[in-house]
Each structure stands twice: as structure tokens, then as C-alpha cells.
Design an enzyme around this catalytic site. Structure first.
Site, short mmCIF file in Angstrom:
data_model
loop_
_atom_site.label_atom_id
_atom_site.label_comp_id
_atom_site.label_asym_id
_atom_site.label_seq_id
_atom_site.Cartn_x
_atom_site.Cartn_y
_atom_site.Cartn_z
CE LYS A 161 11.08 -10.77 3.68
NZ LYS A 161 12.32 -10.87 2.87
CG HIS B 200 -1.44 -7.41 3.42
ND1 HIS B 200 -0.51 -6.90 2.54
CD2 HIS B 200 -1.46 -6.55 4.46
CE1 HIS B 200 0.00 -5.78 3.05
NE2 HIS B 200 -0.57 -5.55 4.21
#
Length: 916
Positions: free
Chosen positions: A578, A144
Site C-alpha cells: 500500500k 481479518h
């Protein structure tokens, strides 16, 4: 006099700091060293006393730095973050060894502790051994955009760790001490003179190579060690289990090279190359181990006897050297080596570096290699050499059973929208007039079920499909070829991101059918179809989706025939956070698990949960032991997978001993959660009701700030390093799913990473203070007592608060205010930062009131000391980064400033240790 257990840690930090300081002085002069020291001391004053005079002095120093001075300062503090991490890891190893040497009771999180608990509950050792027959425990490595460690840096740090470890374990003579000091200075100098950043953006193949370095450093050797230790502990508690060999229940998986969600660079060619790189790594390891084993097993006939099977294996060997005529074990190993070398050539098309004695037939499957090694093992045991079977041979046999010819199982992952478009295109060409995209869910399911029952493929070699469709079909064909080449475990799972309905799973099933990975007429499904539920809404719907899926007879038949009535479901921590904030995300995940447990039990299907956790608390991170034990009863059942992401991989698995400890923690927690969960009381109904009420308010507070506040998007982009992270040559995947600055389109990883860099950690706590404040106002009489009872009695709530405690302690409002100063609109800056500041204070007050702590981290003195030791050296990096961001946004074209920003990002990530 009380022993100061942390004195060796402070000594190591001082030693490494002194060596680094000497290196800076030697390379750049006394003035550079004095400047760095002045910045450090001023930063400490600013942190310790919130001293405004120190702040002004610091800003003045930083403002006056030349570009070259800035780079030196940033590099110095970044490398000190790395060095202090090494010292801290070494101290954990030191304390663990001291604990074992003292013969103390097993520590929580160890396999020994889990076994003691299980045995104390009345479970016999044989029952514990049987538990592993159906267990699957798998940490999964992912690449990532927060993985910022270069392999060259990791190699230097590994050397430094080895030097510290040697100083710890041995009494050195003065000459040896001097040699150690010089080696340490040489290695730190090498580190200082090694480029911290890559000159070009990482390719997927680079990420694969980076992931393989952890197998070489840790997994290939430490997994067999862990298995052996667990087997020995079980046998020591029940001698009737002598000779116990557990199945390969613990595996390390990977997404690297198979994760296509939002990464156009993961192609069929890249997947094929990834498989070959992994096979090359594991075959090379086996060949090296066999070579070393052959050197050791010099047993001669006349001094020992050997089994008929071993003699036959030796007779088949191409090794006809007269020097080894009476050494059947060596001849057998030479034969195995020759066959494995031939396998290397057959699978990879290349010869191994060390050639065999002669050409031999390759192994058709890894089971043949395992059988040959078993012949050696049984002969040694039966002929008075059992001790030799328990050494290197035991570890090699275990490695072969765990790693096969593929090394790590690779998951394939793609977004459901891509599958939908591909299926729509295939249907449009195969069934003229079919407009799949316009169909409702019921019509889609009906059509997909019909196609799954049809033997003919949809794809035609005579049709030119879009690049997207061709690419997806190529991936699945490569997976089928990999199964034939390396075995089914090479690619066992296909994951569907953004799953929101049954058709998403059936679309993937149809694509698997196109490649021959699903053969309905044989009731054969060669991979697991894994839905990934990510948003708050999708998590709420997950039980219903799986319930409707299991109502389809054809699908259930596949599970029964090919998948052992087991189905995996992945839960996304990052995007749900999120989407809805820390508290609501955690609660939505917990409720989804409860719903899934009920649905799976009703249909008689075994549930395996795959937890998509990140490194930071804002992405589901935190201690693995507490997280696994906090799962609702019935959620683990001996099977669990969880992602290991970003810089967490380096922190957890860069050091072999630390890596083994982290693997052991996952095994111990899974054992306890599976076998002892029914002994923990279910949470009271009023706890669940309270949690829902808290979640509702926290959700409104979080969404109100992030998505409903005018100008928040601009505040975020100007007050954090998000723009610069997008430029940094870290991962192969873009930071946003779509072009633009909308927070909805931003990936969860850079979202959380950016808040960590500016020391606000907002995704890990925002909304909790408002929730508790509002709820207590409506429950003035007994509210706080109930929340305290929830913390005391409910492991889920306790783990939630423990993680928040850690994040709040790492938050620094004084430093964050300097980042806020980068926002050009003063009114916007003041309004939003004041709102964040107030929420932080409310959240801290709420946490302390519920936990009974006087200060943050009172319940975690180890982490509290760690922060106290490390953060005075981390803070200067933040202060310098703010100044660099200011200059960068004024000039934009200064390469040295960009370099400084990128190095500071690396150093801060290293210092925080779980930032992405």
C-alpha cells in the site's frame, strides 16, 4: 482419442448448477429461474464479446429488478460461486489421486518430489531426517475483515464436498446414486435456506470459534497424517531409520485472540477465553480418540504379552471392572482417559461430555500424557503388535506432541506506538521527571538498557494507570499465567507492528520484564521478541536496526541463554504494498532479506523469517511453493512462518485433503529452499541493478497515482465498495486505523479487498508497465533480452511475474468501468480511469513480451481453465453489485439493498478465491 481430464469437473459444475437451479425454481418459481438464466447469458455475451448491446441490455435488466428479485439474483450467483469452488477442489483431489494411482513421478510441490530432488543432489536420508531436528515450519491463522464465511455455510459445503467425493471414489448402484442425488438436493436446499450473513458484527470470540473449526475439520487429523507419511518415506529410502519419529517441526499457529494491533476488543479476558477454548477443543479431541482407541485395543493376556511398564500403567488405572482384568491395554487407556478428564476439569473447570470410570489425578504437563502413550506404543511394538502401534495410536501420539494442551501457539501483537506510550507512563510514575517521549533514540536505548538491568519493577500496585497501560500489563500477566497453565508453547511470540528502531524492541522487553516473562538476572526470556517491518522505509532500515540491536551485549546474552541464538523477524507485505506498490514492495522485501541474512551471519544468530502475506497478490499472496523457493539463498534455513489470512483459510484448509496438500507444499518448499538453495546461482549484478531501476520508476508511478493525484481519494471511495465493507459484519477489527478517509490511515486489507471487488486488482500490478516502458526506452538495444533472461534465470523475478500474470487475468476493465461510473465527478472519473486503463495495457504488453506468452496465463493452463469455467458466473454479481451500490448511495436507508450488497461482497470474494 485424448482423455479430457477436465470433463469430470465440468460435469460436477453442471450437476451443482442444475441442483441449485432446481432449488431456485422450486422455492421461487419458474420466472425467478428464467430471470437468473437471462442475466447469466447476457453477462456471458458481455464478457466474451465486449458487446455494448449486451451491456445496455444487462443494465436495463438490472435497473428493472425489484428489491426481492435483486436478493434472489445475488444469492443465486453467490452460492454458485461457492459451489463451483467445491467442484474445483474436488477436481484437484481427483487429479492428485489419479496421478498417484497411475504411479507417476512425484509432482512438484509434494514432499516426495522434494525428497527425490534432495537425494539426487547427494544428501543421504539420514541427513534429511536430521534436517527436521532444528526445523520450524508454521502457517499462522489470522482473522481479518475479508473472512466472510459463516461456519453454518462451511458445514453445508463440507457435506457437499463429501457427497461429490463419494460419487468419485465408489461405483454406486442405481439406488445408491438416487440416495446421493437426494442428499445433494437436501444439502443445497439447506444451503439456500441458510442465512449467508451474520446478523451482528463478529466478536473476537466468534472469530476464535471460526478458527477452531479448521482444526476440527483439518489440522487435528491431517497434521499427524502428514508426519506419518514423511516418516514412512524417509524410512523407505533408508531402512536404518526404522522407528523414526520426527520432532514437532510443523505447527499451525494463530493470531486470533492475541492480535491487539488496532483491535480494542482483544483484551486480557478475551485472551484467557481464547486459551481456554483452544484447550477445550484439543482435550476434547484427545478424549474422543482415547475412547475409540480403548474400543479397538481389546488385546487379552494369554493371547498377547505386555511389557512390565504397560502392566504397571494398567495396575494404576482406576478401572477395576472384572470384564477387563485380562485386558491391560484397555485398562491402561481407561486410566489415561481418567487422568485426561481430570486435566480437563483442572484447566477448564468443567467435566468432559463423556465421564471417566473414576476420578484420577490430572496430568501436570502434556509430557506426562505423551509418556503414558509411549508406554502403550513400546509394549505393542515389543510384543508382536507393531501394526497396531502404527494406526490410531500413532496419530494420537503425534497429535499430543504437536498440539499439547494448548492446540495452537498464539502470537501476541501490538503496535510499537502503544508500547511506547505505556513505557512512557510507567517511567513517568517510577522515575519522576522522566519524559520518555521527548528523548532521542540513543537516550531511549540507554534508559531502557538501564531499566532492563534493574531488578525492581516499574509498575506499582498503588498507582492508577491509564486504561491503555492497565490493559497492556494485563495482557502480559495473562501470558505468564498461560505459560504456567498450558505450557510455554501456548504463547511463544510477541510481535511489534510498525517497528522502526531498536528502542521498539527494548520497550517490549521492558514490558515482558514487568510480567516476569523476561528475567535478566536469570538470563531468561520466555517468548520471542519479533519486530515487524512494514513500510518501504522500515524494510530498508531493518538490517541496520537488527545490527545495532545485536551490538547490545545484554540482548545477545538473552538470545544465547534462552532463545538458542535464534531471532525471528517479521516482514509485512500488505503495508509495504500500500505504501509503495507491488513491484517496489516485492523488491524492498527481497533487499531486506539479503541485508538481514548478512547481519545475522556476521553476529552468529540464526534468522527465522515470518512472512506477513495476505491472500491477494497485492498483499504478498500467490502460490506458497513458488514464493518460498523465490527467497534469496540463506533466507529459509529450515525455519519459516507465514500468515494464512482471510478467505484463504477457507479455500486452503476447509477441505481436509486440500488442506493436507497445502501443508505438504509448505513443507516441501521449505525443504528444497533450505537444502538446495546453495545449488541455485545468485542473481547477476546487472539483474539487481535492473530491478532497482524498475522499482524506482514503478514507485514513482504508483505514488503519483495513489498519493499525489488530486481527487484520487474521492475516486477510490466512490468507485469501490470500501464504504460498504466498513459496514459489513465481517471481522471484529475496524477497517481504518483512524477515523476519516485518508488512504494512509486505511488498513491494507480493506484497501486491497476493495480493488478486488471492483475487478481492477490495482495493488497487484500498477506501475510495472510504466517501469518496463521507461527502462526499455533507455536500453533499446538489449533491454528486452535482459528482462527475458531475468525471468528465465531468477526465481524471484519469475515468481513476481507469475503472480502478476494471475492478477492481470482476473482483472476486467469492462466491469471496472461500470464501477468507475459511480464516481460523480465525470472529469475526475474519466481522467483517473483512463490512466489506470493505459497502465493495465502497458503492464500486460510488458508481461507478455518478457514471458513470451501470447495470452495471459498461457504458462498456467490450470488457472486459465478455472477462470474460464467460473468467471461467467461471477461477472453477474459484479454487475448487480454496481446497481445495488448506485441505489444504496441514493437512498441509504433500504435494509434489503444493504443486504444485497453484503451478499454480493461475499459471493465475489468466494469467486475470486484470493481477494483480501
Amino acid at each position: 482419442m485424448t482423455e479430457d481430464k477436465d470433463a469430470p469437473l465440468r460435469e460436477d459444475i453442471r450437476l451443482l448448477g442444475r441442483v441449485l437451479g432446481d432449488t431456485v425454481r422450486d422455492q421461487h418459481g419458474e420466472a425467478a429461474f428464467a430471470l437468473i438464466e437471462r442475466i447469466r447469458q447476457t453477462s456471458v455475451r458481455f464478457r466474451r464479446d465486449d458487446d455494448n448491446a449486451a451491456r445496455l441490455e444487462l443494465e436495463g435488466i438490472l435497473d428493472a429488478l425489484s428489491r426481492e428479485q435483486t436478493i434472489e439474483v445475488v444469492r443465486a450467483f453467490s452460492y454458485f460461486s461457492h459451489l463451483s469452488n467445491i467442484a474445483e477442489d474436488q477436481h484437484h483431489i481427483r487429479r492428485s489421486r489419479a496421478h498417484l494411482i497411475a504411479g507417476s513421478a512425484p509432482r512438484e510441490g509434494s514432499v516426495a518430489h522434494a525428497l527425490v530432488r534432495a537425494l539426487a543432489s547427494g544428501l543421504p536420508p539420514a541427513r534429511l531426517a536430521a534436517f527436521f531436528d532444528t526445523a520450524l515450519i508454521s502457517p499462522v491463522l489470522t482473522a481479518h475483515p475479508t473472512e466472510v464465511q459463516r461456519k453454518s455455510i462451511l458445514n453445508c459445503e463440507t457435506d457437499i464436498a463429501h457427497l461429490l467425493d463419494a460419487r468419485d471414489r465408489m461405483t454406486l448402484t442405481p439406488e445408491e446414486r438416487q440416495e446421493s442425488d437426494e442428499a445433494l438436493r437436501r444439502t443445497v436446499l439447506t444451503l439456500w435456506q441458510t442465512r449467508m450473513l451474520r446478523p451482528a458484527k463478529l466478536s473476537v470470540v466468534d472469530e476464535v470459534a471460526n478458527g477452531l473449526s479448521y482444526f476440527d475439520a483439518t489440522f487435528l487429523r491431517e497434521l499427524p497424517h502428514l508426519y506419518a507419511n514423511l516418516e514412512d518415506q524417509l524410512v523407505s529410502r533408508d531402512p536404518a531409520l526404522a522407528g523414526l519419529e520426527l520432532p514437532a517441526f510443523l505447527q499451525v499457529g494463530s493470531w486470533i485472540g492475541g492480535d491487539r494491533d488496532g483491535n480494542p476488543f482483544v483484551t486480557a479476558d478475551v485472551l484467557e477465553r481464547t486459551l481456554a477454548m483452544q484447550a477445550g477443543a484439543v482435550l476434547g479431541f484427545y478424549l474422543d480418540e482415547l475412547h475409540a482407541l480403548g474400543a479397538r485395543l481389546s488385546l487379552a493376556l494369554g493371547l498377547v504379552t505386555a511389557s512390565d511398564a504397560l502392566l504397571a500403567l494398567a495396575a494404576r488405572s482406576p478401572d477395576h471392572s472384572p470384564h477387563r482384568n485380562d485386558e491391560p491395554y484397555r485398562r491402561a487407556i481407561s486410566g489415561i482417559y481418567a487422568r485426561l478428564a481430570a486435566t480437563h476439569h483442572a484447566l477448564l473447570g468443567t467435566e468432559p461430555p463423556r465421564h471417566p470410570v473414576a476420578v484420577a489425578e490430572p496430568y501436570a504437563a502434556v509430557a506426562e500424557l505423551a509418556d503414558d502413550l509411549d508406554v502403550i506404543h513400546r509394549s505393542l511394538v515389543a510384543n508382536g503388535s507393531a501394526a497396531l502401534a502404527r494406526g490410531q495410536l500413532r496419530r494420537l501420539r503425534r497429535a499430543v506432541r504437536v498440539f499439547g494442551f494448548h492446540l495452537a501457539p498464539i502470537d501476541l501483537r501490538q503496535n510499537s506506538e502503544v508500547h511506547e506510550r505505556v513505557v512512557a507512563e510507567l517511567l513517568a510514575t517510577a522515575r519522576t521527571g522522566t519524559d520518555y517521549a521527548t528523548l532521542d533514540e540513543a537516550a531511549r536505548v540507554e534508559l531502557l538498557i538501564e531499566e532492563l538491568a534493574t531488578p525492581r519493577p516499574l509498575a506499582s500496585p498503588h498507582v492508577r494507570y491509564s486504561d491503555e497501560t492497565e490493559g497492556e500489563l494485563a495482557i502480559f500477566r495473562t501470558a505468564r499465567a498461560a505459560h504456567r497453565r498450558y505450557g510455554g508453547p501456548a504463547i511463544p511470540n510477541c510481535i511489534i507492528s510498525k517497528t522502526d528502531d531498536v528502542s521498539d524492541l527494548l520497550e517490549l522487553a521492558l514490558l515482558l520484564k514487568e510480567a516476569g516473562l523476561l528475567r535478566p538476572h536469570e538470563r531468561a526470556l520466555d517468548v520471542n521478541i519479533v519486530p515487524l517491518f512494514e513500510t518501504i522505509e522500515d524494510l530498508a532500515n531493518a538490517p541496520s536496526v537488527m545490527d545495532r540491536l545485536f551490538a547490545l551485549p545484554g540482548y545477545m546474552n538473552l538470545l544465547a541463554a534462552s532463545r538458542d541464538r535464534t531471532h525471528e523477524v517479521m516482514l509485512g507485505y500488505s503495508d509495504s504494498n500500500k505504501d509503495g506498490g507491488f513491484l517496489t514492495s516485492g523488491w524492498a522485501l527481497y533487499k531486506a532479506e539479503i541485508g538481514l541474512i548478512e547481519v545475522f551471519a556476521r553476529h552468529g544468530i540464526r534468522l527465522r523469517l515470518f512472512h506477513g502475506r495476505g491472500g491477494s497478490v497485492g498483499r504478498g499472496g500467490g502460490p506458497s511453493y513458488e514464493a518460498i523457493l523465490a527467497q534469496p539463498g540463506g533466507a529459509v534455513q529450515g525455519q519459516i512462518r507465514l500468515t494464512e489470512q482471510g478467505e484463504v483459510i477457507a479455500a486452503k484448509y476447509g477441505n481436509p485433503e486440500v488442506g493436507r496438500r497445502n501443508l505438504e507444499v509448505i513443507v516441501a518448499a521449505t525443504l528444497e529452499a533450505s537444502l538446495l538453495a546453495d545449488r541455485a546461482p545468485a542473481p547477476r549484478v546487472e539483474f539487481l541493478d535492473t530491478m532497482q531501476a524498475l522499482s524506482d520508476v514503478a514507485f514513482a508511478a504508483y505514488r503519483g497515482l495513489v498519493y499525489d493525484t488530486e481527487g484520487f481519494e474521492r475516486y477510490f471511495w466512490e468507485s469501490t465498495v470500501i464504504s460498504e465493507i466498513a459496514e459489513l459484519n465481517i471481522g471484529s477489527r475496524p477497517a481504518s486505523r483512524k477515523k476519516g478517509t485518508r488512504i494512509e490511515d486505511l488498513r491494507a486489507i480493506p484497501w486491497v479487498f476493495s480493488w478486488s471487488q471492483c475487478r481492477l486488482m490495482l495493488p497487484g500490478w500498477f506501475g510495472f508497465g510504466s517501469a518496463v516502458k521507461t527502462w526499455l526506452a533507455a536500453h533499446a538495444d538489449d533491454g528486452i533480452a535482459r528482462l527475458q533472461a531475468m525471468h528465465r534465470e531468477w526465481s524471484f523475478f519469475a515468481a513476481l511475474l507469475s503472480n502478476m500474470d494471475m492478477v492481470l487475468a482476473k482483472t476486467d476493465l469492462a466491469i471496472a468501468s461500470r464501477y468507475a461510473g459511480l464516481v460523480k465527478d465525470v472529469n475526475l472519473r474519466d481522467a483517473i480511469f483512463e490512466r489506470i486503463r493505459n497502465e493495465w495495457h502497458d503492464t500486460v504488453d510488458a508481461l507478455l513480451a518478457i514471458t513470451g506468452q501470447r495470452e495471459l496465463l498461457d504458462g498456467n493452463p490450470l488457472l486459465k481453465r478455472s477462470i474460464r469455467n467460473r468467471f461467467p458466473y461471477l461477472d453477474p454479481l459484479n454487475h448487480v453489485q454496481v446497481e445495488l451500490l448506485r441505489r444504496h448511495r441514493e437512498t441509504h436507508d433500504d435494509a434489503r439493498i444493504r443486504l444485497g450488497i453484503h451478499i454480493s461482497i461475499n459471493g465475489i470474494a468466494a469467486g475470486l478465491r484470493n481477494s483480501g
